[in-house]
Every structure is written in C-alpha cells, then in structure tokens.
Write an enzyme that holds these catalytic residues in place. Structure first.
Site, PDB file in Angstrom:
ATOM      1  N   ARG A 128      39.644  25.430  59.180  1.00 22.40           N
ATOM      2  CA  ARG A 128      39.895  24.964  57.803  1.00 22.40           C
ATOM      3  C   ARG A 128      38.656  25.074  56.906  1.00 22.40           C
ATOM      4  O   ARG A 128      38.535  24.359  55.917  1.00 22.40           O
ATOM      5  CB  ARG A 128      40.434  23.535  57.802  1.00 22.40           C
ATOM      6  N   LYS A 150      36.408  34.990  45.669  1.00 24.34           N
ATOM      7  CA  LYS A 150      37.746  35.523  45.904  1.00 24.34           C
ATOM      8  C   LYS A 150      37.745  36.285  47.219  1.00 24.34           C
ATOM      9  O   LYS A 150      37.038  37.284  47.367  1.00 24.34           O
ATOM     10  CB  LYS A 150      38.180  36.432  44.747  1.00 24.34           C
ATOM     11  N   GLU A 192      32.938  49.466  38.210  1.00 22.39           N
ATOM     12  CA  GLU A 192      32.930  48.007  38.047  1.00 22.39           C
ATOM     13  C   GLU A 192      31.743  47.547  37.198  1.00 22.39           C
ATOM     14  O   GLU A 192      31.786  46.482  36.592  1.00 22.39           O
ATOM     15  CB  GLU A 192      32.911  47.322  39.410  1.00 22.39           C
ATOM     16  N   LYS A 234      29.561  37.803  35.820  1.00 26.49           N
ATOM     17  CA  LYS A 234      30.481  37.304  36.843  1.00 26.49           C
ATOM     18  C   LYS A 234      30.228  35.827  37.104  1.00 26.49           C
ATOM     19  O   LYS A 234      31.171  35.015  37.207  1.00 26.49           O
ATOM     20  CB  LYS A 234      30.306  38.113  38.130  1.00 26.49           C
ATOM     21  N   GLU A 244      40.779  31.614  38.321  1.00 27.99           N
ATOM     22  CA  GLU A 244      41.419  32.721  37.597  1.00 27.99           C
ATOM     23  C   GLU A 244      42.681  32.276  36.856  1.00 27.99           C
ATOM     24  O   GLU A 244      43.724  32.915  36.908  1.00 27.99           O
ATOM     25  CB  GLU A 244      41.760  33.854  38.579  1.00 27.99           C
ATOM     26  N   ARG A 248      38.789  34.474  33.558  1.00 23.01           N
ATOM     27  CA  ARG A 248      38.411  35.300  34.705  1.00 23.01           C
ATOM     28  C   ARG A 248      39.378  36.462  34.922  1.00 23.01           C
ATOM     29  O   ARG A 248      39.013  37.491  35.475  1.00 23.01           O
ATOM     30  CB  ARG A 248      38.329  34.436  35.968  1.00 23.01           C
ATOM     31  N   ASN A 252      40.097  41.778  35.563  1.00 23.82           N
ATOM     32  CA  ASN A 252      41.076  42.683  36.165  1.00 23.82           C
ATOM     33  C   ASN A 252      41.377  43.894  35.282  1.00 23.82           C
ATOM     34  O   ASN A 252      42.376  44.587  35.520  1.00 23.82           O
ATOM     35  CB  ASN A 252      42.374  41.926  36.463  1.00 23.82           C
ATOM     36  N   HIS A 255      42.774  46.953  36.911  1.00 19.55           N
ATOM     37  CA  HIS A 255      43.157  46.642  38.286  1.00 19.55           C
ATOM     38  C   HIS A 255      44.672  46.603  38.502  1.00 19.55           C
ATOM     39  O   HIS A 255      45.139  46.942  39.592  1.00 19.55           O
ATOM     40  CB  HIS A 255      42.532  45.314  38.716  1.00 19.55           C
ATOM     41  N   HIS A 259      45.443  48.900  41.491  1.00 20.03           N
ATOM     42  CA  HIS A 259      45.985  48.408  42.757  1.00 20.03           C
ATOM     43  C   HIS A 259      47.288  49.121  43.117  1.00 20.03           C
ATOM     44  O   HIS A 259      47.565  49.368  44.298  1.00 20.03           O
ATOM     45  CB  HIS A 259      46.223  46.901  42.679  1.00 20.03           C
ATOM     46  N   HIS A 273      38.706  52.177  45.834  1.00 21.53           N
ATOM     47  CA  HIS A 273      39.038  51.112  44.889  1.00 21.53           C
ATOM     48  C   HIS A 273      38.429  51.362  43.511  1.00 21.53           C
ATOM     49  O   HIS A 273      39.123  51.267  42.486  1.00 21.53           O
ATOM     50  CB  HIS A 273      38.562  49.762  45.434  1.00 21.53           C
TER      51      HIS A 273
END
Length: 374
Positions: A128, A150, A192, A234, A244, A248, A252, A255, A259, A273
C-alpha cells in the site's frame, strides 16, 4: 564553491507534506548515493532498470551507492513500452516481496519513462505504498514523466489507464546520461520540451527554435537550461493541480491524439511516445486552425520547427496498414481524459496559449484526422 557545485541546479516541488527536490546537473549520478542516503531508514535500496540502460549506467549508480555504504540489489527488465504491463508489474512486485521489502524500503527507478512509470506504480501499490527515487535517463523522462507522481501501466484498452498518483522522494537528473541516448530517442524527448513553450510560453518556444538544434547536438548548457525550464513548469503545475483536475491537463497537448497512435501501433517501436506527441501536437494545432481559434501561421511555424529537427510531422511515414479514422476515434474515446462520454481536447489559440475544451464537433475532428492519414 566549486564550478561543479555551481553547475548543479535544485528545484523544489512544494507539495504540502510531500515536497521533494529535483537535482539537475552534469555528473549528478555520481552523487546518487550521498543524495539518497538521508532518506533511508536502513542503508539498502532496490534498483529497477532496463537491460539497455543497465549496460551504460548501472555500474556508475552501484559505485555511488557503494561509496555511501548503501547495499543494493538490481532487477533488469526489457527495454520498451511493452514492459509497462500487468505481466511485468506482477513479476516486479513478486521480486520485491521476495527481497524482503517493508514499507521503508527505497526503490530506485533508473531509466526512461517506462521504468519510471512502472516502478512508481509498483511503489504506490506494493504494501500500500513505499518510497522511491527517480533517476531518469531519457530527455523525455527528465523533462516530464519523472516529475509529478503520475505512475501507471498500459492495457489493451489504452495507455496509462491503470495507475496512481505517487510522488517520488527525490528526482536526480544527470545531463551526461543523454550522451548515450540514441538520436531518435533524444528527438522524441525534445517534443516534450517544446510542448511547454507551446502551452504557456511563446518566448520559451522561440528559445527552442534558436537552441533546439544545439540541444540535440550535445550542447550541455542548452540541455540543462531546457530541462530546468521544463521541470520548473512541471513543478509549478503539479503543486497547483496534483491530481490533474484543471490546469495540469494542459500538459496533455498532443497526447489525446498521440496515445491513440501509440495504441494503434501496439505500443511498439514503430512510433515512440515523443514522436506520437509531436504528430498529435501538430494535429491539435491543425484542429485549432480548422475551428477558427488559432492562426494558420502558428501551426506552420511549429510544423517547420519539428521538421527542421527531424521529428515526424505526419502519419504517412509510419508503417501501420490499419490506420483508419474510426480506429483512432475508438482509441480516443477510451482515453482517460474522456468526461461524461465526451472527448476532452487540449487546443491552442496560438503558440503559448493553450486551452482545454470538450466543445469540438466530432466531424471536424474526423476531417482533421483524415487529412493526417493522407
């Protein structure tokens, strides 16, 4: 203070109760043991890396840990996006348990975004939650995925659909490791870097236009400046919107499309990517032009810059016979940013002025995708 000490930059991710530093500099990897030691209840860490990175940098990390009196064991995984899977997550967590971890055991992710995301997710979930350190070895990971917590893995339904927010204790960015990065990977990571200028800062994008070629050619000062600027953006947005729910999501840009391209390619080396993000960013600009909110000259300028630096700017050169608008829309419809059944897009009013919207006609999106497919 020595010249080497002056060359090291420290940025703070000021999350309440979970703040951590990003250390940036040439040769920082040699200091890893000394910088990690203060976070350890016991002098032992578990390193996870991939077989490509291990050939170049694992021995250096181990030497630094030895010098600080820190015991270590290592787990090597295959390089590539396909390692971000349930199968490798299961194998990794079984290994961690077999190594006798407890909730104070520190993991060290030595690698690019795949290793960082996978190790971070393992750290978030095993027992956990246990601590981990990011040592990113690609430009993309250094400027984006290693910062912000993330973590996650891919499934057949889409990229990063299973994951957790779990902040690292420390991020160590050594600009020297980029010297062994393949040119294609370096270019992909650059997408990026440019993204931050396209979203928020037209002046930074102009800096990219002036310095991007030097960065890719090996100019360490340009690399350090770009990494610091990117990480600064960032860090600020993570503090403002860790999970997000707002600003934030602007990160993307490109993206949602990218993706979908990666998924259609089976997360293979056909399309990295950063390459997918570059193409997706240009499509986001084209869509913004099409709906009348962005000057066409801005889209042309971004396309020219990406072309000049050798980034892909269309899908036409990607060997993937199954490209169809319907297939891509299907992937996009399963993106984690979909809200109430509507696709959410990051679009632009121009360079340095991005926005989030779900108010886009799907026929217009289809038309722009059809043009991208040629």
């Amino acid at each position: 203070m020595s010249s080497d000490e002056k060359a090291v930059e420290t940025l703070r991710v000021g999350l309440d109760g979970r703040a951590y530093d990003i250390i940036i500099g040439n040769g920082v990897l040699a200091e890893a043991g000394a910088r990690i030691a203060p976070f350890l209840d016991r002098p032992r860490v578990l390193i996870i890396t991939d077989d490509t990175v291990a050939r170049h940098w694992l021995a250096d990390l181990e030497s630094s840990l030895d010098g600080a009196g820190i015991a270590h064991q290592s787990r090597l995984l295959p390089a590539g996006e396909q390692t971000k899977s349930f199968a490798y997550l299961e194998g990794l967590t079984e290994w961690l348990v077999a190594e006798g971890i407890d909730r104070h055991t520190m993991l060290v992710a030595l690698g690019g975004g795949v290793i960082g995301d996978l190790v971070g997710f393992a750290a978030a979930t095993v027992l956990r939650g246990i601590p981990f350190v990011q040592i990113p070895t690609t430009l993309l990971a250094q400027v984006d995925s290693s910062v912000g917590g993330k973590t996650g893995i891919n499934i057949s339904g889409g990229k990063n659909l299973v994951g957790a927010f779990h902040q690292p204790h420390l991020v160590l960015i050594d600009t020297a490791v980029l010297n062994t990065l393949p040119e294609r990977q370096l270019r992909a990571g650059y997408a990026e870097v440019a993204k931050y200028g396209l979203i928020w800062d037209a002046e930074f994008f102009a800096w990219c236009e002036a310095n991007g070629a030097a960065l890719l050619a090996g100019d360490d000062a340009a690399r350090a400046a770009a990494i610091k600027k990117s990480c600064s953006y960032k860090a600020d947005v993570v503090v403002a919107d860790e999970h997000e729910r707002g600003a934030r999501a602007l990160l993307n840009l490109g993206h949602t499309f990218g993706h979908a391209f990666e998924a259609e390619c089976g997360y293979s080396d056909k399309l990295l990517h950063g390459e997918a993000v570059a193409i997706g960013t240009l499509i986001a600009f084209d869509l913004s032009v099409r709906i009348g909110i962005c000057p066409a000259a801005d889209a042309d300028r971004v396309r020219r810059h990406f072309t000049d630096l050798g980034l892909p700017t269309s899908l036409s050169g990607i060997s993937q016979p199954s490209w169809t608008v319907d297939a891509l829309l299907d992937h996009m419809g399963r993106d984690k940013k979909v809200e109430a059944g509507k696709m959410v897009f990051v679009l632009v009013r121009g360079i340095g002025d991005a926005l989030i919207t779900s108010d886009v006609d799907i026929d217009t999106v289809s038309a722009v995708l059809a043009e991208a497919l040629g």
